[in-house]
Design an enzyme around this catalytic site. Structure first.
Site, mmCIF file in Angstrom:
data_model
loop_
_atom_site.group_PDB
_atom_site.id
_atom_site.type_symbol
_atom_site.label_atom_id
_atom_site.label_comp_id
_atom_site.label_asym_id
_atom_site.label_seq_id
_atom_site.Cartn_x
_atom_site.Cartn_y
_atom_site.Cartn_z
ATOM 1 N N SER A 1 11.796 26.868 1.102
ATOM 2 C CA SER A 1 12.242 26.603 -0.123
ATOM 3 C C SER A 1 11.379 26.090 -1.349
ATOM 4 O O SER A 1 10.098 25.573 -1.040
ATOM 5 C CB SER A 1 13.561 25.846 -0.168
ATOM 6 O OG SER A 1 13.284 24.413 0.152
ATOM 7 N N ILE B 1 8.770 25.096 -4.178
ATOM 8 C CA ILE B 1 7.430 25.310 -4.481
ATOM 9 C C ILE B 1 6.487 26.053 -3.426
ATOM 10 O O ILE B 1 5.906 26.756 -3.574
ATOM 11 C CB ILE B 1 6.774 24.058 -5.237
ATOM 12 C CG1 ILE B 1 7.467 23.829 -6.441
ATOM 13 C CG2 ILE B 1 5.321 24.262 -5.286
ATOM 14 C CD1 ILE B 1 6.954 22.627 -7.242
ATOM 15 N N SER C 1 2.396 14.693 -7.530
ATOM 16 C CA SER C 1 3.392 14.495 -8.550
ATOM 17 C C SER C 1 2.857 13.747 -9.741
ATOM 18 O O SER C 1 2.321 12.827 -9.559
ATOM 19 C CB SER C 1 4.729 14.007 -8.103
ATOM 20 O OG SER C 1 5.546 13.822 -9.214
ATOM 21 N N TYR D 1 8.863 7.518 -3.752
ATOM 22 C CA TYR D 1 8.381 8.686 -4.102
ATOM 23 C C TYR D 1 7.070 8.793 -4.740
ATOM 24 O O TYR D 1 6.054 9.251 -4.344
ATOM 25 C CB TYR D 1 9.341 9.717 -4.636
ATOM 26 C CG TYR D 1 8.628 11.394 -4.815
ATOM 27 C CD1 TYR D 1 8.912 12.119 -3.645
ATOM 28 C CD2 TYR D 1 8.496 11.666 -5.840
ATOM 29 C CE1 TYR D 1 8.353 13.450 -3.806
ATOM 30 C CE2 TYR D 1 8.025 12.962 -6.172
ATOM 31 C CZ TYR D 1 8.116 13.864 -5.092
ATOM 32 O OH TYR D 1 7.521 15.076 -5.082
ATOM 33 N N LYS E 1 3.068 9.496 -3.644
ATOM 34 C CA LYS E 1 2.128 10.587 -4.362
ATOM 35 C C LYS E 1 1.102 9.715 -4.905
ATOM 36 O O LYS E 1 -0.185 10.547 -5.095
ATOM 37 C CB LYS E 1 3.140 11.038 -5.606
ATOM 38 C CG LYS E 1 4.304 12.024 -5.052
ATOM 39 C CD LYS E 1 3.898 13.277 -4.070
ATOM 40 C CE LYS E 1 5.090 13.879 -3.303
ATOM 41 N NZ LYS E 1 4.604 14.770 -2.527
ATOM 42 N N THR F 1 13.994 23.062 -8.805
ATOM 43 C CA THR F 1 13.890 23.420 -6.858
ATOM 44 C C THR F 1 14.945 22.777 -6.362
ATOM 45 O O THR F 1 15.851 21.655 -6.832
ATOM 46 C CB THR F 1 12.638 22.584 -6.317
ATOM 47 O OG1 THR F 1 12.664 21.312 -6.400
ATOM 48 C CG2 THR F 1 11.360 23.136 -7.105
#
Length: 287
Positions: free
Chosen positions: A50, A52, A144, A170, A174, A203
């Site tokens: 799913s 990217i 990100s 997150y 990253k 997304t």
């Protein structure tokens, strides 16, 4: 300092990470960069069912590449494979997550750290010997721009201290991915390493992990294909490997890994501590 970083980052994001930011950057792309015949090339794409990851797999498969899809859910993987095969007429084989509550895996690891950082570390280091034997080996890590808000924190890799913040966790993961990319590039000269920011893309992961952000920004978000464009460019374009290994990319260009005056740089000692901790974890979970 984190308030400053977040404010500067958000303003930057509105200008650069949105659909209009992509469209402005794309005016300077060279279309010929992606005119590649990949019929003799193999690619492994994580999170390929799913978002990217799927868009990346589709673009590679359309160019004749063999894609090895690495997914957590077999049913969704098979569905995605069927769609990609139907579109590309080729057979096939960027995983990440943002868990907003602190949750542990069966092995007792915090889920964001386990998926985004440790999983990336174990998979990449396991593949390095094989990559060194391949022609034109490349490793592209989908990081990100959110990492710009974070300074590496090696003293709390699993977010056990203080109030848990999934978005911060997150972004910290990253940041770790970008540091790993830089370190691997310096250690393994035969392989071209890069990390990248896909922009703010619409997304399924963004919809589920950041519903408020998605609702407010939906009209400005990039498509999945726009988010995947630089991933594909880094993976297949001859132009990409002419640039130094280890860099962080946005819209086919290397960009800074720190905001101005953000005090987000880590020391070599902190980075070594990260690598040592990951290797210690990896020894417990490597097959």
């Amino acid at each position: 300092m984190s308030i400053y970083r977040n404010a500067v980052w958000f303003v930057k994001g509105l200008q650069e990470y949105t659909k209009s930011g992509y469209e402005a950057a794309a005016k300077h792309f060279s279309p010929a960069d992606l005119d590649a015949n990949l019929s003799d090339r193999c690619f492994m794409v994580t999170g390929a069912n799913s978002g990217i990851g799927k868009a990346t797999a589709q673009e590679i498969a359309k160019r004749g590449g063999t894609v090895h899809m690495v997914c957590r859910n077999k049913e969704r993987a098979e569905t995605a494979k069927g769609e990609i095969v139907a579109q590309s007429k080729n057979e096939i084989n960027n995983a990440g997550c943002m868990v907003n509550q602190r949750e542990l895996t069966e092995e007792g690891l915090e889920k964001n750290f386990a998926t985004n950082t440790l999983g990336t570390y174990i998979l990449t280091t396991a593949l390095i010997p094989a990559l060194k034997k391949a022609e034109d080996p490349r490793v592209v890590t989908v990081s990100s721009g959110g990492m710009l808000t974070q300074k590496l924190n090696v003293d709390d890799l699993q977010f056990e201290k203080g109030t848990f913040d999934g978005t911060m966790a997150y972004a910290q993961n990253k940041r770790q991915q970008v540091i790993l990319t830089e370190r691997w590039a310096s250690q393994h000269k035969e392989i071209h390493f890069s990390s990248m920011h896909p922009g703010w893309a619409d997304t399924p992961a963004v919809q589920s992990s950041m519903p408020s952000f998605h609702a407010k920004m939906q009209s400005k978000l990039r498509t999945e294909a726009m988010g995947a464009d630089t991933v594909v460019w880094l993976a297949v374009s001859p132009a990409a490997v002419k640039l130094p290994s280890g860099q962080f990319f946005q819209d086919r260009k290397p960009v800074a890994t720190h905001l101005p005056l953000a005090s987000s740089r880590s020391s070599p000692q902190e980075e070594e501590k990260l690598l040592a901790a990951l290797e210690e974890f990896a020894q417990k979970f490597k097959p």
